[in-house]
Design a protein around this motif. Structure first.
Motif, PDB file in Angstrom:
ATOM      1  N   GLN A  36       0.836  -1.206   0.000  1.00  0.00           N
ATOM      2  CA  GLN A  36       0.000   0.000   0.000  1.00  0.00           C
ATOM      3  C   GLN A  36       0.871   1.256   0.000  1.00  0.00           C
ATOM      4  O   GLN A  36       0.610   2.208  -0.740  1.00  0.00           O
ATOM      5  N   GLU A  37       1.913   1.273   0.806  1.00  0.00           N
ATOM      6  CA  GLU A  37       2.821   2.421   0.856  1.00  0.00           C
ATOM      7  C   GLU A  37       3.516   2.617  -0.491  1.00  0.00           C
ATOM      8  O   GLU A  37       3.705   3.749  -0.943  1.00  0.00           O
ATOM      9  N   ALA A  38       3.898   1.530  -1.131  1.00  0.00           N
ATOM     10  CA  ALA A  38       4.531   1.631  -2.448  1.00  0.00           C
ATOM     11  C   ALA A  38       3.558   2.230  -3.471  1.00  0.00           C
ATOM     12  O   ALA A  38       3.955   3.049  -4.309  1.00  0.00           O
ATOM     13  N   PHE A  39       2.284   1.853  -3.390  1.00  0.00           N
ATOM     14  CA  PHE A  39       1.295   2.433  -4.295  1.00  0.00           C
ATOM     15  C   PHE A  39       1.083   3.921  -4.006  1.00  0.00           C
ATOM     16  O   PHE A  39       0.880   4.710  -4.931  1.00  0.00           O
ATOM     17  N   VAL A  40       1.130   4.307  -2.744  1.00  0.00           N
ATOM     18  CA  VAL A  40       1.003   5.732  -2.404  1.00  0.00           C
ATOM     19  C   VAL A  40       2.153   6.506  -3.037  1.00  0.00           C
ATOM     20  O   VAL A  40       1.960   7.574  -3.626  1.00  0.00           O
ATOM     21  N   ARG A  41       3.355   5.964  -2.928  1.00  0.00           N
ATOM     22  CA  ARG A  41       4.514   6.623  -3.533  1.00  0.00           C
ATOM     23  C   ARG A  41       4.409   6.647  -5.055  1.00  0.00           C
ATOM     24  O   ARG A  41       4.808   7.617  -5.696  1.00  0.00           O
ATOM     25  N   ALA A  42       3.876   5.584  -5.631  1.00  0.00           N
ATOM     26  CA  ALA A  42       3.701   5.540  -7.087  1.00  0.00           C
ATOM     27  C   ALA A  42       2.658   6.569  -7.540  1.00  0.00           C
ATOM     28  O   ALA A  42       2.802   7.164  -8.608  1.00  0.00           O
ATOM     29  N   TRP A  43       1.612   6.762  -6.740  1.00  0.00           N
ATOM     30  CA  TRP A  43       0.587   7.748  -7.083  1.00  0.00           C
ATOM     31  C   TRP A  43       1.212   9.132  -7.242  1.00  0.00           C
ATOM     32  O   TRP A  43       0.887   9.867  -8.167  1.00  0.00           O
ATOM     33  N   ASP A  44       2.126   9.459  -6.348  1.00  0.00           N
ATOM     34  CA  ASP A  44       2.777  10.765  -6.407  1.00  0.00           C
ATOM     35  C   ASP A  44       3.632  10.931  -7.658  1.00  0.00           C
ATOM     36  O   ASP A  44       3.882  12.054  -8.082  1.00  0.00           O
ATOM     37  N   ARG A  45       4.080   9.833  -8.241  1.00  0.00           N
ATOM     38  CA  ARG A  45       4.909   9.927  -9.439  1.00  0.00           C
ATOM     39  C   ARG A  45       4.266   9.224 -10.642  1.00  0.00           C
ATOM     40  O   ARG A  45       4.940   8.794 -11.552  1.00  0.00           O
ATOM     41  N   ARG A  46       2.930   9.139 -10.621  1.00  0.00           N
ATOM     42  CA  ARG A  46       2.220   8.396 -11.661  1.00  0.00           C
ATOM     43  C   ARG A  46       2.436   8.966 -13.057  1.00  0.00           C
ATOM     44  O   ARG A  46       2.393   8.245 -14.038  1.00  0.00           O
ATOM     45  N   ARG A  47       2.673  10.260 -13.159  1.00  0.00           N
ATOM     46  CA  ARG A  47       2.901  10.848 -14.482  1.00  0.00           C
ATOM     47  C   ARG A  47       4.197  10.340 -15.098  1.00  0.00           C
ATOM     48  O   ARG A  47       4.326  10.291 -16.306  1.00  0.00           O
ATOM     49  N   ALA A  48       5.154   9.988 -14.256  1.00  0.00           N
ATOM     50  CA  ALA A  48       6.425   9.465 -14.745  1.00  0.00           C
ATOM     51  C   ALA A  48       6.356   7.961 -15.015  1.00  0.00           C
ATOM     52  O   ALA A  48       7.174   7.432 -15.750  1.00  0.00           O
ATOM     53  N   LEU A  49       5.399   7.281 -14.399  1.00  0.00           N
ATOM     54  CA  LEU A  49       5.241   5.847 -14.617  1.00  0.00           C
ATOM     55  C   LEU A  49       4.521   5.603 -15.926  1.00  0.00           C
ATOM     56  O   LEU A  49       3.620   6.337 -16.300  1.00  0.00           O
ATOM     57  N   SER A  50       4.933   4.548 -16.578  1.00  0.00           N
ATOM     58  CA  SER A  50       4.283   4.162 -17.823  1.00  0.00           C
ATOM     59  C   SER A  50       3.942   2.683 -17.745  1.00  0.00           C
ATOM     60  O   SER A  50       4.692   1.899 -17.175  1.00  0.00           O
ATOM     61  N   LEU A  51       2.825   2.320 -18.321  1.00  0.00           N
ATOM     62  CA  LEU A  51       2.443   0.911 -18.339  1.00  0.00           C
ATOM     63  C   LEU A  51       3.429   0.084 -19.156  1.00  0.00           C
ATOM     64  O   LEU A  51       3.528  -1.123 -18.989  1.00  0.00           O
TER      65      LEU A  51
END
Length: 170
Positions: A36-51
């Motif tokens: 869950q904590e990892a997903f919270v951190r990913a949410w903050d950088r979701r624009r940089a994440l790509s599928l």
């Protein structure tokens, strides 16, 4: 990644990632917390994440690192009150006996071997991908896998923790 893509990614991978981290940590509550904590951190950088760039690997690596950080904090006696108690898992079908035996055996492996075995056999990552996620060299990953499998074989004896395809089952 758009918020809608992130929501779909979360829905599709949270349970799988929690199961993988449970196999690594041996603690259901801890696995849920770090994923869950990892997903919270990913949410903050979701624009940089790509599928296209394996966001699940990023989540798994972040969650694993969070778990290791927590273990270190606990070992130093600097844990926060209430973090070390276990919560009841949600009402779901309990894991089978084979799963429990395998997780118990994995718990006895050193962390480096356990991570290599889980990432390679349960997460279906190649040796190269395991090396990239753990920061270890290819020969170190191969050695950890060989030693981890030998230790599991010795612990499990006549029990069969593998399927017909040779993959560990959780």
């Amino acid at each position: 990644m758009t918020p809608q893509e992130f929501d779909a990614f979360y829905a599709a991978s949270f349970s799988r990632l929690t199961g993988q981290l449970y196999a690594m940590t041996g603690d259901w509550s801890e696995a849920q917390d770090v994923v869950q904590e990892a997903f919270v951190r990913a949410w903050d950088r979701r624009r940089a994440l790509s599928l296209d760039e394996a966001p699940e690997a990023w989540i798994r690596t972040t969650a694993r690192r969070l778990a290791v950080s927590r273990w270190r904090r606990l070992a130093r006696g600097l844990h926060l009150a209430g973090r070390h108690h276990r919560h009841e898992p949600p009402a779901v079908e309990p894991p089978g006996e084979e799963h429990l035996v395998l997780v118990a055996a994995l718990r006895d492996l050193p962390e480096a071997q356990r991570s290599a075995v889980v990432l390679h056999h349960m997460c279906d990552l190649s040796i190269e991908q395991v090396a990239a996620e753990t920061g270890a060299g290819l020969s170190a990953v191969k050695s950890r896998l060989a030693r981890g499998r030998a230790a599991l074989a010795a612990q499990l004896g006549d029990q069969h923790p593998t399927s017909e395809e040779g993959q560990l089952r959780v």
